[in-house]
Design an enzyme around this catalytic site. Structure first.
Site, PDB file in Angstrom:
ATOM      1  N   HIS A 173       0.841  -1.201   0.000  1.00 14.99           N
ATOM      2  CA  HIS A 173       0.000   0.000   0.000  1.00 14.99           C
ATOM      3  C   HIS A 173       0.882   1.260   0.000  1.00 14.99           C
ATOM      4  CE1 HIS A 173      -3.553   2.511   1.244  1.00 14.99           C
ATOM      5  NE2 HIS A 173      -2.564   3.265   1.700  1.00 14.99           N
ATOM      6  N   GLU A 174       1.858   1.293   0.885  1.00 15.06           N
ATOM      7  CA  GLU A 174       2.684   2.500   1.002  1.00 15.06           C
ATOM      8  C   GLU A 174       3.557   2.700  -0.240  1.00 15.06           C
ATOM      9  OE1 GLU A 174       1.865   4.554   3.071  1.00 15.06           O
ATOM     10  OE2 GLU A 174       0.743   3.300   4.470  1.00 15.06           O
ATOM     11  N   HIS A 210       1.776   4.348  -3.085  1.00 14.13           N
ATOM     12  CA  HIS A 210       1.667   5.814  -3.032  1.00 14.13           C
ATOM     13  C   HIS A 210       2.827   6.451  -3.792  1.00 14.13           C
ATOM     14  CE1 HIS A 210      -1.796   6.479  -0.574  1.00 14.13           C
ATOM     15  NE2 HIS A 210      -1.333   5.811   0.469  1.00 14.13           N
TER      16      HIS A 210
HETATM   17 ZN   LIG Z   1      -2.503   5.276   2.118  1.00 16.55          ZN
END
Ligand SMILES: [Zn+2]
Ligand SMILES: *[C@@H]1O[C@H](CO)[C@@H](O)[C@H](O)[C@H]1NC(C)=O
Ligand SMILES: *[C@@H]1O[C@H](CO)[C@@H](O)[C@H](O)[C@H]1NC(C)=O
Ligand SMILES: *[C@@H]1O[C@H](CO)[C@@H](O)[C@H](O)[C@H]1NC(C)=O
Ligand SMILES: *[C@@H]1O[C@H](CO)[C@@H](O)[C@H](O)[C@H]1NC(C)=O
Length: 570
Positions: free
Chosen positions: A389-390, A393
């Site tokens: 998830h990170e 980004h």
């Molecule tokens: Zn996030």
């Protein structure tokens, strides 16, 4: 392709920093095994340059050799063709420096030809200060004993070689090259022994492996069990491997794609391995995550997962030219010097994690916190879903708007960013057709979900529609709507095209999970201008998925539409 080609040319022994061109290298650098490498230089020629004219019937090998000699202004007798092959984009020749017909171990040149012109040239040739006499003065048996003693193994009877080795001061030593193996310890090396003094100088590890006790990227968290992963790096994606930042080979959690460390000290608090690059730390869930073995397991897993994401996504288009995160870029594209800095057990992020994305050329920063419930603590560096998830980004912020990292700022676009991040974790954790429901973050959150619903094709399991935007109170809630639409797109593509088990290393073919990741990454670069262009190939299927969730052709201002464009109504 060029990246792959250079990886082949340089193999494991020539770790090269492709700096700007200097005629002859006088600098060297040391690998973890103690071997010195002349610094390489590398240059490309946009229009190509013609090699010097040779006889009409000159071979490719002769032409390449002559080019190197004339370009570096050195005597043609010191240059010899070693090998070459025709590649997809160009033809590659690999040339070695010689003296008295004896080749240099660590001085090579590579030349790429296209339509008879040189389009790229790299080399690590040296201007020697002194060169040892080319006839050895100690017997080979003495050298073999020295090698066996130094490397704790046995000479394997592979024919020995006589070569030259460039030293850090640019003097050149005559060496015997002797293969020594120890089967019990799984070591196999090429020893370099001075053929005049009998002294063992250095060695190259032929096993050349790295291994990590980590969670394979398709496993979400420790509940699925750690695996011992041997050589998970992809040499086309990471030509220097994972433990070399272009100037230094490491034996810790640092390299060209990532630098992983404890809390706030990037350089001093990496996890270490031996020279063998085996990161074998067994997480003990019964003691604090802060205990050394657990910290080491966490740093190892974060290092493995971030590098794996680098290696996967570069194949789908998150390349140096598309502003990815690397210390050296290998080709003149994008800005370098920006591997991801990963802070594990970051004390400013309790119960959370984040990714900061500055523009291309500055490192992205991932912070992974410890999550706590009563006396239970969980390390998000052991949660691949959180790491993915990170990292995503970083992908979406870099690719949207061309590397400026300024294009996902408003609520709606930031919400899409959260959605892509969840969707990438969802993509990575799927292992077969059909696509199954996906819940993110439950490990770190003590077994409870962190989103309102699992991502699902079932309207019962996840009823979110486009119009739910109006009730969404924060970017993650907006993200949930988008991530669920993407989950449905992925599922539909896999239903239609099947599931590739090799999608993480092979981006070709029409399997649904492969197509999905292409659409995902390509779409980032193209948005917001021409989304229908990239969606073209799968247009009707995508419209059907979008329309099933209220994002049909008449959707506007957060009012649902279940309409399909006319050419998809069949
Ligand atoms: Zn996030
Ligand atoms: C090149 O090297 C060869 C062999 O050492 C030597 O015979 C020849 O004279 C050299 N040529 C030049 C131009 O220095
Ligand atoms: C140079 O070395 C190769 C073997 O590496 C040998 O085949 C060749 O005959 C040598 N040439 C000369 C001129 O000594
Ligand atoms: C050398 O190798 C043997 C096995 O062949 C092993 O038992 C021994 O521990 C090794 N010694 C060192 C110093 O690594
Ligand atoms: C990893 O460490 C464990 C002990 O923690 C050991 O049993 C195992 O053999 C090691 N594996 C490797 C490949 O070194």
């Amino acid at each position: 392709m060029l990246i792959a080609a250079f990886a082949l040319l340089f193999g494991d022994i020539l770790v090269s920093a492709f700096t700007t061109d200097v005629p002859l290298s006088l600098t060297t650098r040391t690998s973890s095994s103690g071997l010195h490498f002349p610094l390489s230089s590398y240059q490309t020629f946009d229009d190509g340059i013609r090699p010097p004219l040779l006889r009409r019937d000159a071979s490719w090998a002769e032409t390449a050799s002559l080019f190197v000699a004339s370009h570096l202004k050195i005597n043609a007798s010191t240059v010899k063709f070693h090998s070459g092959y025709p590649g997809e984009l160009a033809e590659y020749a690999y040339i070695k420096q010689h003296h008295n017909n004896i080749s240099f171990v660590n001085a090579v040149a590579n030349v790429a030809f296209k339509n008879g012109k040189v389009v790229a040239f790299g080399h690590s040739f040296v201007k020697p200060t002194t060169i040892a006499p080319s006839t050895p003065t100690i017997p080979i048996e003495t050298a073999i004993s020295a090698a066996e003693k130094a490397l704790n193994g046995t000479y394997n009877k592979h024919p020995t070689l006589l070569e030259y080795l460039v030293q850090p001061d640019s003097s050149v030593t005559l060496i015997y090259v002797i293969q020594v193996r120890n089967r019990e310890q799984n070591t196999w090396s090429e020893a370099f022994v001075d053929a005049h003094s009998g002294k063992f100088l250095s060695s190259i590890n032929l096993v050349s492996s790295a291994a990590y006790l980590a969670l394979p990227v398709f496993k979400q968290d420790p509940r699925e069990g750690f695996d011992f992963l041997v050589n998970p790096q992809n040499s086309a994606s990471s030509p220097l491997g994972w433990h070399n930042d272009g100037t230094r080979a490491s034996t810790d959690t640092s390299g060209n794609n990532a630098l992983v460390y404890f809390n706030f000290n990037p350089t001093a608090t990496t996890a270490q391995s031996g020279l063998d690059l085996i990161f074998n730390y067994t997480q003990n869930p019964n003691i604090s995550p802060k205990e050394r073995v657990n910290l080491d397991a966490a740093r190892t897993n974060a290092f493995y997962t971030v590098n794996t994401l680098h290696d996967i996504t570069i194949k789908y288009g998150f390349t140096a030219a598309a502003f990815n995160f690397q210390q050296v870029n290998f080709l003149p594209a994008g800005k370098a010097g920006d591997r991801v800095l990963v802070s594990v057990q970051n004390s400013e992020e309790p119960d959370n994690a984040h990714f900061l994305t500055p523009p291309d050329g500055q490192s992205g920063e991932m912070a992974l916190g410890l999550w706590g419930y009563g006396n239970l603590y969980r390390d998000s560096a052991l949660a691949n879903d959180v790491i993915i998830h990170e990292f995503t980004h970083g992908i979406t912020n870099r690719m949207t708007g061309g590397g400026t990292a300024r294009c996902l700022q408003g609520d709606e676009s930031a919400g899409l960013g959260e959605g892509w991040s969840d969707a990438m974790a969802d993509w990575a954790e799927q292992v077969a057709a059909p696509i199954v429901d996906f819940t993110i973050g439950s490990y770190v959150n003590g077994g409870r979900p962190i989103r309102s619903n699992p991502y699902s094709t079932s309207l019962k399991v996840n009823p979110l529609k486009y119009s739910d935007y109006l009730q969404a109170e924060h970017v993650h809630a907006i993200g949930e709507i988008w991530a669920n639409i993407l989950h449905n797109v992925h599922a539909a593509l896999v239903d239609a095209g099947g599931f590739s088990q090799t999608a993480r290393t092979d981006p070709s073919g029409s399997a649904g999970n492969v197509v999905f990741l292409h659409l995902f990454i390509d779409g980032l670069a193209l948005q917001p201008c021409e989304p229908t262009f990239i969606f073209g190939a799968h247009k009707c299927l995508l419209w059907k998925v979008f329309a099933s969730r209220g994002l049909g052709s008449e959707a506007t201002d957060f009012r649902d539409s279940y309409e399909l464009p006319t050419d998809c109504k069949f």
